[in-house]
Design a protein around this motif. Structure first.
Motif, PDB file in Angstrom:
ATOM      1  N   PHE A   1       0.814  -1.217   0.000  1.00 25.63           N
ATOM      2  CA  PHE A   1       0.000   0.000   0.000  1.00 25.63           C
ATOM      3  C   PHE A   1       0.847   1.266   0.000  1.00 25.63           C
ATOM      4  O   PHE A   1       0.693   2.129  -0.867  1.00 25.63           O
ATOM      5  CB  PHE A   1      -0.938   0.030   1.211  1.00 25.63           C
ATOM      6  CG  PHE A   1      -1.816   1.257   1.245  1.00 25.63           C
ATOM      7  CD1 PHE A   1      -2.916   1.355   0.405  1.00 25.63           C
ATOM      8  CD2 PHE A   1      -1.538   2.313   2.101  1.00 25.63           C
ATOM      9  CE1 PHE A   1      -3.717   2.492   0.420  1.00 25.63           C
ATOM     10  CE2 PHE A   1      -2.330   3.452   2.119  1.00 25.63           C
ATOM     11  CZ  PHE A   1      -3.439   3.536   1.278  1.00 25.63           C
TER      12      PHE A   1
ATOM     13  N   ALA B   1       3.620   1.047  -3.119  1.00 19.79           N
ATOM     14  CA  ALA B   1       3.024   0.728  -4.423  1.00 19.79           C
ATOM     15  C   ALA B   1       1.863   1.637  -4.791  1.00 19.79           C
ATOM     16  O   ALA B   1       1.584   1.839  -5.973  1.00 19.79           O
ATOM     17  CB  ALA B   1       2.552  -0.729  -4.434  1.00 19.79           C
ATOM     18  N   THR B   2       1.180   2.199  -3.808  1.00 24.96           N
ATOM     19  CA  THR B   2      -0.017   2.991  -4.086  1.00 24.96           C
ATOM     20  C   THR B   2       0.088   4.422  -3.570  1.00 24.96           C
ATOM     21  O   THR B   2      -0.088   5.383  -4.324  1.00 24.96           O
ATOM     22  CB  THR B   2      -1.264   2.313  -3.476  1.00 24.96           C
ATOM     23  OG1 THR B   2      -1.384   0.985  -4.005  1.00 24.96           O
ATOM     24  CG2 THR B   2      -2.516   3.106  -3.809  1.00 24.96           C
TER      25      THR B   2
ATOM     26  N   LEU C   1       0.706   7.983  -5.940  1.00 24.30           N
ATOM     27  CA  LEU C   1      -0.472   8.844  -6.021  1.00 24.30           C
ATOM     28  C   LEU C   1      -0.181  10.234  -5.466  1.00 24.30           C
ATOM     29  O   LEU C   1      -0.616  11.248  -6.027  1.00 24.30           O
ATOM     30  CB  LEU C   1      -1.649   8.204  -5.279  1.00 24.30           C
ATOM     31  CG  LEU C   1      -2.287   6.998  -5.964  1.00 24.30           C
ATOM     32  CD1 LEU C   1      -3.443   6.455  -5.132  1.00 24.30           C
ATOM     33  CD2 LEU C   1      -2.771   7.353  -7.361  1.00 24.30           C
TER      34      LEU C   1
ATOM     35  N   ALA D   1       0.556   5.109 -12.279  1.00 25.63           N
ATOM     36  CA  ALA D   1       0.647   4.722 -10.871  1.00 25.63           C
ATOM     37  C   ALA D   1      -0.180   3.484 -10.554  1.00 25.63           C
ATOM     38  O   ALA D   1       0.274   2.576  -9.846  1.00 25.63           O
ATOM     39  CB  ALA D   1       0.217   5.884  -9.979  1.00 25.63           C
ATOM     40  N   LEU D   2      -1.411   3.440 -11.082  1.00 22.37           N
ATOM     41  CA  LEU D   2      -2.329   2.370 -10.702  1.00 22.37           C
ATOM     42  C   LEU D   2      -2.286   1.169 -11.629  1.00 22.37           C
ATOM     43  O   LEU D   2      -2.499   0.038 -11.183  1.00 22.37           O
ATOM     44  CB  LEU D   2      -3.761   2.920 -10.640  1.00 22.37           C
ATOM     45  CG  LEU D   2      -3.994   4.017  -9.600  1.00 22.37           C
ATOM     46  CD1 LEU D   2      -5.433   4.502  -9.671  1.00 22.37           C
ATOM     47  CD2 LEU D   2      -3.671   3.510  -8.195  1.00 22.37           C
TER      48      LEU D   2
ATOM     49  N   GLU E   1       2.456   0.530 -12.430  1.00 20.95           N
ATOM     50  CA  GLU E   1       3.200   0.213 -11.205  1.00 20.95           C
ATOM     51  C   GLU E   1       2.521  -0.889 -10.395  1.00 20.95           C
ATOM     52  O   GLU E   1       3.171  -1.812  -9.927  1.00 20.95           O
ATOM     53  CB  GLU E   1       3.348   1.475 -10.338  1.00 20.95           C
ATOM     54  CG  GLU E   1       4.279   2.515 -10.903  1.00 20.95           C
ATOM     55  CD  GLU E   1       5.728   2.257 -10.510  1.00 20.95           C
ATOM     56  OE1 GLU E   1       6.035   1.169 -10.025  1.00 20.95           O
ATOM     57  OE2 GLU E   1       6.551   3.167 -10.695  1.00 20.95           O
ATOM     58  N   THR E   2       1.222  -0.768 -10.203  1.00 18.45           N
ATOM     59  CA  THR E   2       0.520  -1.690  -9.309  1.00 18.45           C
ATOM     60  C   THR E   2       0.080  -2.966 -10.006  1.00 18.45           C
ATOM     61  O   THR E   2       0.340  -4.071  -9.519  1.00 18.45           O
ATOM     62  CB  THR E   2      -0.711  -0.997  -8.694  1.00 18.45           C
ATOM     63  OG1 THR E   2      -0.293   0.199  -8.031  1.00 18.45           O
ATOM     64  CG2 THR E   2      -1.390  -1.918  -7.682  1.00 18.45           C
TER      65      THR E   2
ATOM     66  N   GLN F   1       8.954   1.895  -8.413  1.00 19.87           N
ATOM     67  CA  GLN F   1       8.748   1.132  -7.184  1.00 19.87           C
ATOM     68  C   GLN F   1       9.849   0.098  -6.989  1.00 19.87           C
ATOM     69  O   GLN F   1      10.422  -0.021  -5.900  1.00 19.87           O
ATOM     70  CB  GLN F   1       7.385   0.439  -7.233  1.00 19.87           C
ATOM     71  CG  GLN F   1       7.108  -0.456  -6.034  1.00 19.87           C
ATOM     72  CD  GLN F   1       5.873  -1.321  -6.243  1.00 19.87           C
ATOM     73  OE1 GLN F   1       5.088  -1.091  -7.155  1.00 19.87           O
ATOM     74  NE2 GLN F   1       5.709  -2.319  -5.397  1.00 19.87           N
TER      75      GLN F   1
END
Length: 239
Positions: A55, A58-59, A63, A166-167, A170-171, A186
């Motif tokens: 979280f 990674a998030t 953001l 980002a979402l 990366e995630t 990341q």
């Protein structure tokens, strides 16, 4: 290169009521999650790694980087108020550099500090996990700020593109596609966390020398290119 007036205007824009609420929301959520996990599960190194890696790094960090990086210049370009700065005797490279410093400072403050607090809550910094992820958040803040500041300079859809990166990249792709991890901020920052954390607690798909080179190279290249793009913006009546 650092202009206090530009910095003051940028801080005021980033820490306005709407953006400040968004900046505080994610760190607050991280702290709430950390407290809940610690109460329900007790101190556990692997759980701390899962929460901070899954979280926080990674998030939350990307953001916040999107909000700070694009917000440092994008709205001024969109509404035309950037003309005020460009009409002043301030080098455009100085404008970019100052806005980058502000974006980095804001991203670090709203990501690294909460990451350390959450890590300490989760396992009391056992295996140096809290410190490792804090350092990862700090270095990731630099690269994300540079990348998203560049996006804010070159595109009117910088926030959307930043959120997709980002979402989605990366995630989502970063967790499913091995090759995508090599091109992930990341994973580059995780390489430093791996070096600091206890042996075997944190892993990265990118070696430390390559990660450091990529972090530095991307940050410098994005900042330079943002400066070049800002120089191409023409004022009304300018030859």
């Amino acid at each position: 290169m650092y202009n206090p007036t530009v910095a003051r205007l940028t801080y005021r824009a980033l820490l306005g009521r709407r953006r400040a609420a968004l900046l505080f929301l994610l760190p607050a959520l991280l702290i709430v999650i950390a407290v809940a996990v610690r109460v329900l599960n007790g101190a556990d190194d692997q759980v701390a790694v899962d929460v901070l890696g899954g979280f926080a790094l990674a998030t939350m960090v990307p953001l916040i980087g999107v909000i700070a990086g694009t917000g440092a210049i994008g709205p001024e370009i969109d509404d035309g108020s950037i003309v005020y700065l460009l009409s002043k005797p301030v080098k455009r490279s100085s404008i970019i550099f100052t806005k980058l410093i502000v974006a980095i400072a804001v991203t670090m403050a709203f990501s690294a500090i909460p990451t350390f607090i959450a890590g300490y809550i989760l396992n009391g910094n056992g295996q140096q996990i809290a410190v490792a992820y804090t350092v990862a958040a700090l270095v990731a803040s630099i690269a994300y700020s540079a990348l998203f500041l560049l996006l804010g300079t070159v595109s009117r859809h910088a926030v959307v593109i930043g959120l997709v990166y980002a979402l989605v990249w990366e995630t989502l792709f970063g967790s499913l596609v091995a090759g995508a991890r090599t091109l992930s901020v990341q994973q580059w920052s995780l390489a430093l966390a791996q070096k600091i954390g206890g042996e075997g607690t944190i892993t990265s798909d990118v070696g430390l020398p390559l990660a450091v080179g990529l972090l530095a190279g991307v940050s410098v290249a994005a900042t330079w290119y943002a400066g070049q793009k800002l120089r191409t913006l023409k004022l009304a009546g300018e030859e």
